[in-house]
Write a protein that holds these residues in place. Structure first.
Motif, PDB file in Angstrom:
ATOM      1  N   TYR A 152       5.127  -3.448   8.585  1.00  9.89           N
ATOM      2  CA  TYR A 152       4.230  -2.627   7.762  1.00  9.89           C
ATOM      3  C   TYR A 152       4.037  -2.906   6.296  1.00  9.89           C
ATOM      4  CZ  TYR A 152       5.175   0.007  12.117  1.00  9.89           C
ATOM      5  OH  TYR A 152       5.275   0.206  13.351  1.00  9.89           O
ATOM      6  N   THR A 153       4.288  -4.109   6.143  1.00  4.96           N
ATOM      7  CA  THR A 153       4.188  -4.576   4.662  1.00  4.96           C
ATOM      8  C   THR A 153       3.700  -6.265   4.681  1.00  4.96           C
ATOM      9  OG1 THR A 153       5.296  -5.098   2.373  1.00  4.96           O
ATOM     10  CG2 THR A 153       6.608  -5.189   4.245  1.00  4.96           C
ATOM     11  N   ILE A 178      11.653   2.290   3.563  1.00  2.99           N
ATOM     12  CA  ILE A 178      11.512   3.052   4.521  1.00  2.99           C
ATOM     13  C   ILE A 178      12.574   4.011   4.931  1.00  2.99           C
ATOM     14  CG2 ILE A 178      11.325   3.058   7.036  1.00  2.99           C
ATOM     15  CD1 ILE A 178       9.892   0.561   6.812  1.00  2.99           C
ATOM     16  N   LEU A 205      11.963   7.001   2.558  1.00  2.00           N
ATOM     17  CA  LEU A 205      10.903   7.990   3.147  1.00  2.00           C
ATOM     18  C   LEU A 205      11.157   8.700   4.154  1.00  2.00           C
ATOM     19  CD1 LEU A 205       7.696   5.405   3.387  1.00  2.00           C
ATOM     20  CD2 LEU A 205       8.143   6.882   1.483  1.00  2.00           C
ATOM     21  N   CYS A 236       4.011   6.791  10.330  1.00  3.17           N
ATOM     22  CA  CYS A 236       3.382   5.988   9.346  1.00  3.17           C
ATOM     23  C   CYS A 236       2.373   6.845   8.678  1.00  3.17           C
ATOM     24  CB  CYS A 236       3.174   4.568   9.670  1.00  3.17           C
ATOM     25  SG  CYS A 236       4.360   3.588   9.839  1.00  3.17           S
ATOM     26  N   PHE A 271       3.658   9.224   6.559  1.00  2.00           N
ATOM     27  CA  PHE A 271       4.014   8.571   5.028  1.00  2.00           C
ATOM     28  C   PHE A 271       2.703   8.531   4.161  1.00  2.00           C
ATOM     29  CE2 PHE A 271       7.649   6.322   7.378  1.00  2.00           C
ATOM     30  CZ  PHE A 271       8.467   7.337   7.676  1.00  2.00           C
ATOM     31  N   ASN A 272       1.867   7.869   4.846  1.00  3.09           N
ATOM     32  CA  ASN A 272       0.654   7.601   4.242  1.00  3.09           C
ATOM     33  C   ASN A 272      -0.244   8.768   3.561  1.00  3.09           C
ATOM     34  OD1 ASN A 272      -1.702   5.717   3.621  1.00  3.09           O
ATOM     35  ND2 ASN A 272      -2.978   6.930   5.001  1.00  3.09           N
ATOM     36  N   TRP A 299       3.193   4.484  -0.459  1.00  5.65           N
ATOM     37  CA  TRP A 299       3.143   3.794   0.829  1.00  5.65           C
ATOM     38  C   TRP A 299       2.162   2.663   0.867  1.00  5.65           C
ATOM     39  CZ3 TRP A 299       5.545   2.809   5.166  1.00  5.65           C
ATOM     40  CH2 TRP A 299       5.246   2.490   6.129  1.00  5.65           C
ATOM     41  N   LYS A 337       2.352  -1.095   1.686  1.00  2.00           N
ATOM     42  CA  LYS A 337       1.763  -1.697   2.715  1.00  2.00           C
ATOM     43  C   LYS A 337       0.923  -3.224   2.086  1.00  2.00           C
ATOM     44  CE  LYS A 337      -0.949   0.249   5.645  1.00  2.00           C
ATOM     45  NZ  LYS A 337      -1.844   1.217   5.901  1.00  2.00           N
TER      46      LYS A 337
END
Length: 336
Positions: free
Chosen positions: A40-41, A224, A227, A251, A254-255, A261, A265
């Motif tokens: 995710y990054t 993560i 979060l 996710c 989180f966004n 976030w 990303k």
């Protein structure tokens, strides 16, 4: 991805696995990434999405290849069914950086909630209790630094999909040299027929072990985990959601709720420092050391590769001494 998975599928295909792969328990794993959130990054660039389902499938086929044991192969397919979303990141939520085994549910606990799997196990004459004693399945699971199919896939998929250090051709060469040997404890263990090929595998282990000791992996998992911890505290999610929701759903939460976030990303650069940074979300801690020292067949019996190869011994010494910078952070992220 098919090119990778197909390396491990025998001509004598274990058809008995197929029915398990359609169960809710197994399909849930299609929504849990193998790399603990690193997909995710942009700090990483995996070749493709590799999930816990894919890993479980590969480990099952590896186990079948080396054992042709139906029970051990089914256990291999099911071995990660207790994994929560983001996997070992959730261990970090509880401060378990070293053992990384805080929140994974037991295999029996999961199966007891899945009537379909219970039905299939009965059809295959396997009891639930049989599946929970991993000490009987040495090819699938052995304590580090022994080599087992679970650890084998961990090493080679990390080098191929995640780090891009090795090719399909190199993976095939290594895999095709592996056989089942007897270890120091007179238990079965997978190892190598040839010292030179074993040394090539050690190079893979070298890349794998250093990456998991490195700050990039640690930063992603710590970020993560924070979060998740804050989301639970704010009642945006529950711990049970980690077993009920898809990672994509989490996710999205989180966004919507954390401005950092989007920065996480898009991040491409992790800054390393031996001086404590100010006004940054940073990491500075020790984590689990991952290592694998395989057996190799020699004229003097089966030996650990570091006992018969100076090159391997030197690489393992480097792994043991390796330490990344004291601190690491992403410039754009000051707080969660």
């Amino acid at each position: 991805m098919n090119k990778y998975i197909n390396i491990f599928i025998d001509k004598e295909y274990p058809n008995f696995l197929d029915k398990y792969m359609t169960t809710n328990t197994l399909t849930r794993l299609k929504h849990i990434t193998q790399f603990c959130g690193c997909d995710y990054t942009k700090l990483y660039s995996p070749l493709f999405k590799y999930t816990r389902f894919d890993h479980s499938l590969v480990v099952a086929h590896m186990t079948w290849h080396f054992t042709h044991d139906k029970k051990e192969t089914i256990v291999a397919l099911l071995h990660d069914i207790g994994t929560p979303c983001f996997a070992h990141c959730i261990d970090y939520v509880f401060g378990d950086y070293i053992n990384q085994e805080s929140l994974e549910k037991s295999l029996i606990e999961i199966i007891n909630k899945d009537k379909q799997i219970q039905k299939y196990l009965k059809e295959d004459n396997i009891s639930i209790e049989d599946l929970n004693n991993y000490t009987n399945f040495h090819v699938l699971e052995s304590k580090s630094p022994k080599l087992c199919t679970d650890r084998l896939d961990g090493v080679i998929h990390t080098c191929y999909i995640w780090l891009h250090t090795h090719s399909i051709k190199e993976i095939k060469e290594v895999y095709n040299n592996i056989t089942v040997l007897k270890n120091e404890e007179s238990n079965f263990e997978i190892g190598f027929n040839d010292i030179k090929i074993a040394e090539k595998f050690v190079t893979m282990v070298y890349n794998y072990a250093k990456e998991f000791q490195g700050n990039t992996d640690k930063y992603v998992m710590k970020y993560i985990s924070e979060l998740v911890k804050i989301s639970v505290k704010r009642k945006l999610i529950t711990l049970e959601d980690l077993y009920m929701k898809k990672e994509e759903e989490l996710c999205s939460i989180f966004n919507e709720n954390f401005s950092s976030w989007k920065k996480f990303k898009e991040a491409r650069n992790l800054i390393r420092s031996n001086k404590e940074p100010k006004d940054k979300f940073y990491i500075s801690f020790e984590t689990k050391r991952r290592n694998t020292i395989p057996l190799v067949k020699t004229i003097n019996g089966n030996k650990r590769i570091n006992e018969v190869s100076e090159d391997a011994k030197n690489k393992y010494d480097e792994i043991n001494q390796y330490k990344d910078s004291t601190y690491a952070y992403i410039e754009e992220i000051s707080r969660i």
